[in-house]
Write a protein that holds these residues in place. Sequence first.
Motif, PDB file in Angstrom:
ATOM      1  N   PRO B  18      51.571 -26.188 -27.374  1.00 43.88           N
ATOM      2  CA  PRO B  18      50.751 -27.061 -28.222  1.00 43.88           C
ATOM      3  C   PRO B  18      50.057 -26.354 -29.385  1.00 43.88           C
ATOM      4  CG  PRO B  18      49.484 -26.376 -26.336  1.00 43.88           C
ATOM      5  CD  PRO B  18      50.804 -25.681 -26.225  1.00 43.88           C
ATOM      6  N   HIS B  19      50.359 -25.068 -29.604  1.00 45.13           N
ATOM      7  CA  HIS B  19      49.526 -24.287 -30.524  1.00 45.13           C
ATOM      8  C   HIS B  19      49.603 -24.760 -31.979  1.00 45.13           C
ATOM      9  CE1 HIS B  19      50.312 -21.921 -26.928  1.00 45.13           C
ATOM     10  NE2 HIS B  19      49.071 -21.524 -27.076  1.00 45.13           N
ATOM     11  N   VAL B  20      50.789 -25.176 -32.392  1.00 46.85           N
ATOM     12  CA  VAL B  20      50.923 -25.666 -33.770  1.00 46.85           C
ATOM     13  C   VAL B  20      50.011 -26.878 -33.977  1.00 46.85           C
ATOM     14  CG1 VAL B  20      52.466 -26.865 -35.360  1.00 46.85           C
ATOM     15  CG2 VAL B  20      53.247 -24.826 -34.183  1.00 46.85           C
ATOM     16  N   LEU B  21      50.108 -27.815 -33.056  1.00 52.92           N
ATOM     17  CA  LEU B  21      49.333 -29.043 -33.203  1.00 52.92           C
ATOM     18  C   LEU B  21      47.827 -28.776 -33.069  1.00 52.92           C
ATOM     19  CD1 LEU B  21      50.361 -31.839 -33.870  1.00 52.92           C
ATOM     20  CD2 LEU B  21      50.205 -32.442 -31.456  1.00 52.92           C
ATOM     21  N   ALA B  22      47.480 -27.832 -32.191  1.00 45.20           N
ATOM     22  CA  ALA B  22      46.061 -27.509 -32.009  1.00 45.20           C
ATOM     23  C   ALA B  22      45.494 -26.856 -33.278  1.00 45.20           C
ATOM     24  CB  ALA B  22      45.879 -26.582 -30.818  1.00 45.20           C
ATOM     25  N   LEU B  23      46.261 -25.936 -33.868  1.00 44.15           N
ATOM     26  CA  LEU B  23      45.798 -25.293 -35.114  1.00 44.15           C
ATOM     27  C   LEU B  23      45.687 -26.336 -36.236  1.00 44.15           C
ATOM     28  CD1 LEU B  23      47.781 -21.934 -34.971  1.00 44.15           C
ATOM     29  CD2 LEU B  23      45.310 -22.236 -34.720  1.00 44.15           C
ATOM     30  N   PHE B  24      46.660 -27.229 -36.270  1.00 43.62           N
ATOM     31  CA  PHE B  24      46.591 -28.308 -37.263  1.00 43.62           C
ATOM     32  C   PHE B  24      45.326 -29.135 -37.055  1.00 43.62           C
ATOM     33  CE2 PHE B  24      47.206 -32.761 -38.321  1.00 43.62           C
ATOM     34  CZ  PHE B  24      47.544 -32.677 -39.658  1.00 43.62           C
ATOM     35  N   ARG B  25      45.043 -29.474 -35.786  1.00 42.67           N
ATOM     36  CA  ARG B  25      43.849 -30.282 -35.473  1.00 42.67           C
ATOM     37  C   ARG B  25      42.587 -29.594 -35.986  1.00 42.67           C
ATOM     38  NH1 ARG B  25      42.512 -28.774 -30.246  1.00 42.67           N
ATOM     39  NH2 ARG B  25      40.569 -27.875 -31.006  1.00 42.67           N
ATOM     40  N   ILE B  26      42.490 -28.290 -35.743  1.00 46.96           N
ATOM     41  CA  ILE B  26      41.292 -27.536 -36.130  1.00 46.96           C
ATOM     42  C   ILE B  26      41.149 -27.508 -37.663  1.00 46.96           C
ATOM     43  CG2 ILE B  26      40.281 -25.218 -36.130  1.00 46.96           C
ATOM     44  CD1 ILE B  26      41.573 -24.935 -33.276  1.00 46.96           C
ATOM     45  N   CYS B  27      42.243 -27.220 -38.349  1.00 48.01           N
ATOM     46  CA  CYS B  27      42.189 -27.160 -39.826  1.00 48.01           C
ATOM     47  C   CYS B  27      41.846 -28.533 -40.415  1.00 48.01           C
ATOM     48  CB  CYS B  27      43.533 -26.692 -40.390  1.00 48.01           C
ATOM     49  SG  CYS B  27      43.922 -25.000 -39.974  1.00 48.01           S
ATOM     50  N   PHE B  28      42.467 -29.552 -39.872  1.00 55.40           N
ATOM     51  CA  PHE B  28      42.247 -30.912 -40.379  1.00 55.40           C
ATOM     52  C   PHE B  28      40.791 -31.323 -40.180  1.00 55.40           C
ATOM     53  CE2 PHE B  28      42.753 -35.632 -39.458  1.00 55.40           C
ATOM     54  CZ  PHE B  28      42.809 -35.998 -40.794  1.00 55.40           C
ATOM     55  N   ALA B  29      40.260 -31.060 -38.975  1.00 49.89           N
ATOM     56  CA  ALA B  29      38.872 -31.435 -38.695  1.00 49.89           C
ATOM     57  C   ALA B  29      37.914 -30.632 -39.580  1.00 49.89           C
ATOM     58  CB  ALA B  29      38.552 -31.206 -37.219  1.00 49.89           C
ATOM     59  N   ARG B 119      45.016 -42.191 -47.104  1.00 46.56           N
ATOM     60  CA  ARG B 119      46.039 -42.833 -46.275  1.00 46.56           C
ATOM     61  C   ARG B 119      46.694 -41.799 -45.369  1.00 46.56           C
ATOM     62  NH1 ARG B 119      48.698 -47.947 -49.168  1.00 46.56           N
ATOM     63  NH2 ARG B 119      46.947 -48.526 -50.434  1.00 46.56           N
ATOM     64  N   LEU B 120      46.936 -40.614 -45.928  1.00 48.05           N
ATOM     65  CA  LEU B 120      47.506 -39.538 -45.101  1.00 48.05           C
ATOM     66  C   LEU B 120      46.553 -39.169 -43.968  1.00 48.05           C
ATOM     67  CD1 LEU B 120      49.077 -37.242 -47.852  1.00 48.05           C
ATOM     68  CD2 LEU B 120      50.314 -38.292 -45.964  1.00 48.05           C
ATOM     69  N   PHE B 121      45.261 -39.125 -44.266  1.00 46.35           N
ATOM     70  CA  PHE B 121      44.277 -38.803 -43.224  1.00 46.35           C
ATOM     71  C   PHE B 121      44.311 -39.872 -42.126  1.00 46.35           C
ATOM     72  CE2 PHE B 121      41.155 -36.414 -46.281  1.00 46.35           C
ATOM     73  CZ  PHE B 121      42.181 -35.558 -46.621  1.00 46.35           C
ATOM     74  N   PHE B 122      44.337 -41.130 -42.551  1.00 46.23           N
ATOM     75  CA  PHE B 122      44.343 -42.235 -41.581  1.00 46.23           C
ATOM     76  C   PHE B 122      45.607 -42.181 -40.723  1.00 46.23           C
ATOM     77  CE2 PHE B 122      44.698 -46.639 -40.146  1.00 46.23           C
ATOM     78  CZ  PHE B 122      43.388 -46.910 -39.773  1.00 46.23           C
ATOM     79  N   PHE B 123      46.736 -41.930 -41.379  1.00 43.00           N
ATOM     80  CA  PHE B 123      48.002 -41.791 -40.659  1.00 43.00           C
ATOM     81  C   PHE B 123      47.911 -40.655 -39.637  1.00 43.00           C
ATOM     82  CE2 PHE B 123      52.149 -39.562 -40.470  1.00 43.00           C
ATOM     83  CZ  PHE B 123      52.924 -40.562 -39.915  1.00 43.00           C
ATOM     84  N   THR B 124      47.260 -39.572 -40.024  1.00 40.45           N
ATOM     85  CA  THR B 124      47.116 -38.417 -39.130  1.00 40.45           C
ATOM     86  C   THR B 124      46.309 -38.787 -37.882  1.00 40.45           C
ATOM     87  OG1 THR B 124      47.254 -36.929 -41.017  1.00 40.45           O
ATOM     88  CG2 THR B 124      46.295 -36.029 -39.008  1.00 40.45           C
ATOM     89  N   PHE B 125      45.250 -39.582 -38.058  1.00 42.33           N
ATOM     90  CA  PHE B 125      44.490 -40.035 -36.881  1.00 42.33           C
ATOM     91  C   PHE B 125      45.428 -40.734 -35.893  1.00 42.33           C
ATOM     92  CE2 PHE B 125      40.649 -40.708 -39.877  1.00 42.33           C
ATOM     93  CZ  PHE B 125      40.301 -39.380 -39.757  1.00 42.33           C
ATOM     94  N   LEU B 126      46.257 -41.626 -36.425  1.00 46.86           N
ATOM     95  CA  LEU B 126      47.140 -42.406 -35.555  1.00 46.86           C
ATOM     96  C   LEU B 126      48.151 -41.497 -34.858  1.00 46.86           C
ATOM     97  CD1 LEU B 126      47.805 -45.563 -37.787  1.00 46.86           C
ATOM     98  CD2 LEU B 126      45.972 -45.150 -36.156  1.00 46.86           C
ATOM     99  N   VAL B 127      48.677 -40.534 -35.606  1.00 48.03           N
ATOM    100  CA  VAL B 127      49.675 -39.635 -35.012  1.00 48.03           C
ATOM    101  C   VAL B 127      49.030 -38.758 -33.937  1.00 48.03           C
ATOM    102  CG1 VAL B 127      51.180 -37.667 -35.492  1.00 48.03           C
ATOM    103  CG2 VAL B 127      51.184 -39.628 -37.023  1.00 48.03           C
ATOM    104  N   LEU B 128      47.852 -38.229 -34.218  1.00 50.03           N
ATOM    105  CA  LEU B 128      47.194 -37.366 -33.228  1.00 50.03           C
ATOM    106  C   LEU B 128      46.803 -38.150 -31.975  1.00 50.03           C
ATOM    107  CD1 LEU B 128      44.932 -35.013 -35.405  1.00 50.03           C
ATOM    108  CD2 LEU B 128      47.169 -34.547 -34.413  1.00 50.03           C
ATOM    109  N   LEU B 129      46.655 -39.462 -32.121  1.00 48.88           N
ATOM    110  CA  LEU B 129      46.351 -40.290 -30.945  1.00 48.88           C
ATOM    111  C   LEU B 129      47.478 -40.232 -29.910  1.00 48.88           C
ATOM    112  CD1 LEU B 129      44.675 -43.591 -32.210  1.00 48.88           C
ATOM    113  CD2 LEU B 129      43.835 -42.094 -30.416  1.00 48.88           C
TER     114      LEU B 129
END
Lengths: 162, 294
Positions: B18-29, B119-129
């Motif tokens: 999960p490291h790619v997605l976790a790093l993405f989550r941290i950078c995005f937040a 819109r990209l941010f909103f889309f990202t919320f949905l994808v991370l869900l």
Amino acid sequence: MYDRIVSVSRIVGHAIVIAYLVIVLLGAAHSVRRLSPVPFGRVTIFFYGMLAPYQGYSETSEGFFAEGLIQGTWYPIDLAPYYPVLAGERSMREWHTYANWAQFPSEEVAHRAFALRLFNLHSLHKGGREIESLRLSWVQWKPAPEAFRTTPIQSRLLVTVP
Amino acid sequence: MNHFFHQWDSWWMRSGPPHVLALFRICFAAFLLIEAATYLPHVPMMFSSAGLAIPMQTGLSFLAPPLPAIAWLVAGGYVVAVLLLLVGFGMRAALVLLACYFLYYWQLSFYAFPSSYHRLFFFTFLVLLLGGADKTFSLRMKLAHGSWTAWENISILPQRLLAVQLTATYAVVGIQKWWLPLWQGGDVLYYSFIGRWGTPLARLLVALGLPPMFYDALTLLTKVFETLIPVGLWIPRVRWAFFAGGLAFHLLIALLLGIWWFLVLVPAYIVFFEPEAVHAALRKRLSISSLPVD
């Protein structure tokens, strides 16, 4: 049982993928050639919005110009304190108010609502002088390296409130 | 045919670290926090009844701009939700909250313009869900397994969706510029630099009086880069060059046009790496287990 759950989640996952790809392709198609009607409506338009930033530009600058009436004389009102954002964002916000993106019954109603809000706000705002009336215009400028808002080339009075 | 379906299934749906997605989550937040910090000093003016907030749906009185004190509380809730996403605790609840916040602030004209980046941010919320971004480098894993670096295998699907969306955004944005009438010469950049988005730096550049050829070349370069980057990001051999190019590209957009929100795409490029490769690279530098928990 576990295998069944896994396979159901996989089917759901693939359904998401296919639905997503269809919508993205429709969004891409809409950006190339405007689709009418747009299949899946707002969903496609939402995805189209992620595929279409900065499609054009304008050779003129546009924005609100507000004036307050004090003892028979109109004075310009500095709108900058009411838009604590970057200039580009402010300009977009002004344009969307002007073009009634907030979906008021008409542009005139939208302009009146904005002008009244501004009138009330300016009367309360520290440093704002008491004004008897406020008039709102939409102004076009010829942009130049020196400033975004230079000499007006066109001005249209929108509304006077109250 | 069977082989194709197997490949398709594996590419979209296989399990991986999960490291790619976790790093993405941290950078995005972290990016959302920075963005929030730019608005926070102006909460009363932008989001309360004491400011110039003109609600979009005038019929929804309960969504009308609140009193300043309430607006501060609401904004505080937004920051808490972003912090939860950042530390990876209650992530799904935080994402649902953030999606609701975006709709609410859109209503309050925070997002008065339907900007591509939001819109990209909103889309990202949905994808991370879809889950998985909190399965390492998270408070959730720390509390459950006693270590921030404990990890579980996750579905690769959210990472693939984000990568494909970035590809689609760059590809369509780049390709359409080849025939959009307003992108056929350098005027688009010249007028943009002195237009609504132009920054003082851009105006200084224009004041130099460079010949039209300069703007023509810059426009052509933009079109070529935006057309190539969606391909280049997928090719390991040239990927880093496009990372650097993407950073330069978005930095210039931020400096010359003030459109800085797209800078979040640069750390998001991590989604183009295979999860196993990032896990292996991190193991060399951090004390990360080679095996998932349980």
